[in-house]
Design a protein around this motif. Structure first.
Motif, short mmCIF file in Angstrom:
data_model
loop_
_atom_site.label_atom_id
_atom_site.label_comp_id
_atom_site.label_asym_id
_atom_site.label_seq_id
_atom_site.Cartn_x
_atom_site.Cartn_y
_atom_site.Cartn_z
N ARG A 76 -8.25 -0.65 5.92
CA ARG A 76 -7.42 0.33 5.20
C ARG A 76 -8.23 1.01 4.09
O ARG A 76 -8.11 2.22 3.89
CB ARG A 76 -6.21 -0.38 4.60
CG ARG A 76 -5.28 0.55 3.83
CD ARG A 76 -4.65 1.59 4.72
NE ARG A 76 -3.82 2.50 3.95
CZ ARG A 76 -3.89 3.82 4.03
NH1 ARG A 76 -4.73 4.40 4.87
NH2 ARG A 76 -3.10 4.58 3.29
N ASN A 88 -6.82 0.54 -4.02
CA ASN A 88 -7.93 1.16 -4.74
C ASN A 88 -9.13 0.22 -4.67
O ASN A 88 -9.12 -0.78 -3.95
CB ASN A 88 -7.54 1.47 -6.18
CG ASN A 88 -7.02 0.25 -6.93
OD1 ASN A 88 -7.34 -0.89 -6.59
ND2 ASN A 88 -6.21 0.48 -7.95
N ASP A 101 0.81 -1.22 0.00
CA ASP A 101 0.00 0.00 0.00
C ASP A 101 0.85 1.27 0.00
O ASP A 101 0.47 2.28 -0.60
CB ASP A 101 -0.94 -0.04 1.22
CG ASP A 101 -1.81 1.20 1.32
OD1 ASP A 101 -2.29 1.67 0.29
OD2 ASP A 101 -2.01 1.69 2.45
N PRO A 150 -0.85 2.43 -3.79
CA PRO A 150 -2.01 2.65 -2.91
C PRO A 150 -3.19 1.75 -3.25
O PRO A 150 -3.47 1.49 -4.42
CB PRO A 150 -2.34 4.13 -3.14
CG PRO A 150 -1.05 4.73 -3.60
CD PRO A 150 -0.37 3.67 -4.40
N ASP A 181 -11.04 9.36 3.98
CA ASP A 181 -10.21 10.55 3.78
C ASP A 181 -10.57 11.24 2.46
O ASP A 181 -10.66 12.47 2.38
CB ASP A 181 -8.72 10.18 3.77
CG ASP A 181 -8.19 9.85 5.15
OD1 ASP A 181 -8.87 10.18 6.14
OD2 ASP A 181 -7.10 9.24 5.23
N ASN A 182 -10.78 10.43 1.42
CA ASN A 182 -11.17 10.99 0.13
C ASN A 182 -12.50 11.74 0.23
O ASN A 182 -12.65 12.84 -0.30
CB ASN A 182 -11.29 9.88 -0.92
CG ASN A 182 -9.94 9.31 -1.32
OD1 ASN A 182 -8.90 9.80 -0.90
ND2 ASN A 182 -9.96 8.27 -2.12
N GLU A 188 -10.32 3.66 5.61
CA GLU A 188 -9.53 4.86 5.92
C GLU A 188 -9.31 5.70 4.66
O GLU A 188 -9.51 6.92 4.67
CB GLU A 188 -8.18 4.47 6.50
CG GLU A 188 -8.22 3.88 7.90
CD GLU A 188 -6.84 3.44 8.35
OE1 GLU A 188 -5.86 3.65 7.58
OE2 GLU A 188 -6.73 2.89 9.46
N ILE A 189 -8.89 5.03 3.59
CA ILE A 189 -8.56 5.74 2.36
C ILE A 189 -9.77 6.48 1.80
O ILE A 189 -9.72 7.68 1.49
CB ILE A 189 -8.00 4.77 1.30
CG1 ILE A 189 -6.63 4.25 1.73
CG2 ILE A 189 -7.92 5.43 -0.08
CD1 ILE A 189 -6.11 3.12 0.88
N TYR A 190 -10.89 5.75 1.67
CA TYR A 190 -12.06 6.37 1.03
C TYR A 190 -12.79 7.33 1.97
O TYR A 190 -13.47 8.24 1.49
CB TYR A 190 -12.98 5.28 0.47
CG TYR A 190 -12.41 4.71 -0.81
CD1 TYR A 190 -12.54 5.38 -2.02
CD2 TYR A 190 -11.70 3.51 -0.80
CE1 TYR A 190 -11.99 4.88 -3.19
CE2 TYR A 190 -11.14 3.00 -1.97
CZ TYR A 190 -11.29 3.70 -3.15
OH TYR A 190 -10.73 3.22 -4.33
#
Length: 227
Positions: free
Chosen positions: A159, A113, A107, A111, A166-167, A162-164
């Motif tokens: 994870r 997806n 990651d 990253p 933040d997006n 967290e990523i989406y």
């Protein structure tokens, strides 16, 4: 290449690694979203024993936009291979493949997806229903492998959340300017789609508390998105 170059031969494509092999065998496909079929054993040998992965796992290496687009192709192809192996009942090989790709495309350099939802599902598929393992000893090798697969899948789900999340926080910060917000609506839709898919995945493996938390997060972002 573009699909216009396929000459309607898509059904005769056989995936063996990074490229298709044109073969005189029509594919018996279960998934129309992909072309051709997968030569599972041949591709597994290529990926595990012949691929030269380069340095994607080296933190000193920078992958630009073009590199990352190619890693997406590689992830999709290995996901297809893992599905083919699982369909053949080769869970051990599928697990080794997933672990290998996670190691080679971490990651921090590649990253996560939306396609990583499939990887999490495959780890859960390898683990199976742990409720049928009550008769197994806690030290049983198979049981430990299955539990480890669940943990790997859950780590991916968390994870991705967290990523989406933040997006979405970023996209929603643009909402005060409608013109800017319209530009990111496709990205908002993908983020919401991903967040929506996560609760059901962990609910199916008995993670009710985590599922409820993920569902609440999705509902909050969905309502605030205004879509």
């Amino acid at each position: 290449v573009g699909t216009e170059n396929f000459l309607n031969l898509d059904d005769y494509f056989q995936l063996e690694g990074l490229a298709y092999h044109l073969v005189p065998i029509k594919a018996d496909k279960k998934d129309d979203s992909f072309r051709g079929t997968v030569a599972a054993d041949l591709m597994y040998d290529n990926v595990m024993n012949k691929f030269r992965w380069g340095n994607m796992k080296d933190k000193r290496v920078y992958l630009d936009e073009n590199n990352l687009r190619m890693t997406t192709n590689l992830r999709i192809n290995t996901i297809r291979l893992a599905d083919a192996l699982l369909d053949l009942g080769k869970k051990d090989s599928a697990l080794k493949l997933l672990d290998k790709t996670m190691e080679e495309m971490p990651d921090y350099n590649v990253p996560y997806n939306i396609f990583m939802t499939r990887v999490a599902e495959q780890y859960f598929r390898i683990a199976g229903n742990l409720s049928d393992s009550l008769s197994m000893a806690s030290a049983d090798v198979e049981l430990n492998v299955r539990k480890s697969s669940v943990e790997k899948g859950i780590a991916i789900v968390k994870r991705l959340s967290e990523i989406y999340s933040d997006n979405m926080d970023y996209y929603l910060s643009l909402k005060k300017d409608r013109e800017y917000y319209k530009l990111v609506e496709p990205d908002v839709n993908q983020a919401l789609y991903t967040l929506q898919s996560l609760p059901g995945m962990v609910r199916n493996i008995g993670q009710k508390e985590l599922s409820d938390s993920l569902q609440a997060k999705f509902q909050d972002y969905y309502q605030r998105s205004g879509l």
